[in-house]
Enzyme design. Structure first.
Site, PDB file in Angstrom:
ATOM      1  N   UNK A 135      -0.891   4.237   5.127  1.00 31.35           N
ATOM      2  CA  UNK A 135      -0.762   4.010   6.568  1.00 31.35           C
ATOM      3  C   UNK A 135      -0.009   2.731   6.935  1.00 31.35           C
ATOM      4  O   UNK A 135       0.815   2.750   7.835  1.00 31.35           O
ATOM      5  CB  UNK A 135      -2.129   4.024   7.232  1.00 31.35           C
TER       6      UNK A 135
ATOM      7  N   CYS B  49       0.861  -1.175   0.000  1.00 34.01           N
ATOM      8  CA  CYS B  49       0.000   0.000   0.000  1.00 34.01           C
ATOM      9  C   CYS B  49       0.901   1.230   0.000  1.00 34.01           C
ATOM     10  O   CYS B  49       2.089   1.144   0.296  1.00 34.01           O
ATOM     11  CB  CYS B  49      -0.899  -0.002   1.224  1.00 34.01           C
ATOM     12  SG  CYS B  49      -0.005   0.191   2.773  1.00 34.01           S
TER      13      CYS B  49
END
Length: 145
Positions: free
Chosen positions: A48, A45
């Site tokens: 976060u 990703c």
């Protein structure tokens, strides 16, 4: 019957029992499974999850660009993984990177045969153009027989 162990012996026993459970970063390549390895892709990703993994983030943002035939692919919500691919982009293996340090990831990528350039724009020497794969065999003079 009870067995009494001295404190140093007890510590050694405890360390031996705990080590296998915590050694998730000791990936050893299965070279038979990795036949035809030609390229790699790090999937992770962009946000976060990666921000919590400082070592992996440093590898992703600073080191990937130095490796020939290794690319980055952002996938929302994905845990960081090194995906090893054949020349035809067939997936050979996935290696989780979350528990690894930057140095461990770099060592693994180099052990797998990826060429590390001195700078992102540096040229790749001809002998490493196919790295980590081996160059295609020269066609045999007797292929047509």
């Amino acid at each position: 019957m009870s067995i009494l162990l001295s404190p140093p012996s007890l510590l050694l026993l405890l360390a031996a029992l705990v080590a296998p459970a915590t050694s998730t970063t000791n990936y050893r390549p299965d070279w038979n499974r990795l036949r035809g390895l030609a390229r790699g892709r790090v999937e992770t990703c962009g946000g976060u999850q990666l921000n919590r993994l400082k070592e992996v983030k440093a590898f992703v943002t600073e080191d990937i660009q130095l490796y020939h035939n290794l690319v980055m692919k952002h996938l929302p919500g994905a845990d960081p993984e090194l995906v090893l691919l054949s020349r035809n982009y067939q997936e050979l293996e996935r290696i989780p990177l979350s528990q690894m340090t930057r140095d461990e990831i770099n060592a693994l990528v180099q052990e797998l045969g990826f060429y590390r350039k001195s700078a992102p724009e540096a040229q790749v020497p001809p002998e490493y153009l196919w790295a980590p794969a081996k160059p295609p065999e020269e066609a045999s003079e007797h292929d047509d027989l």
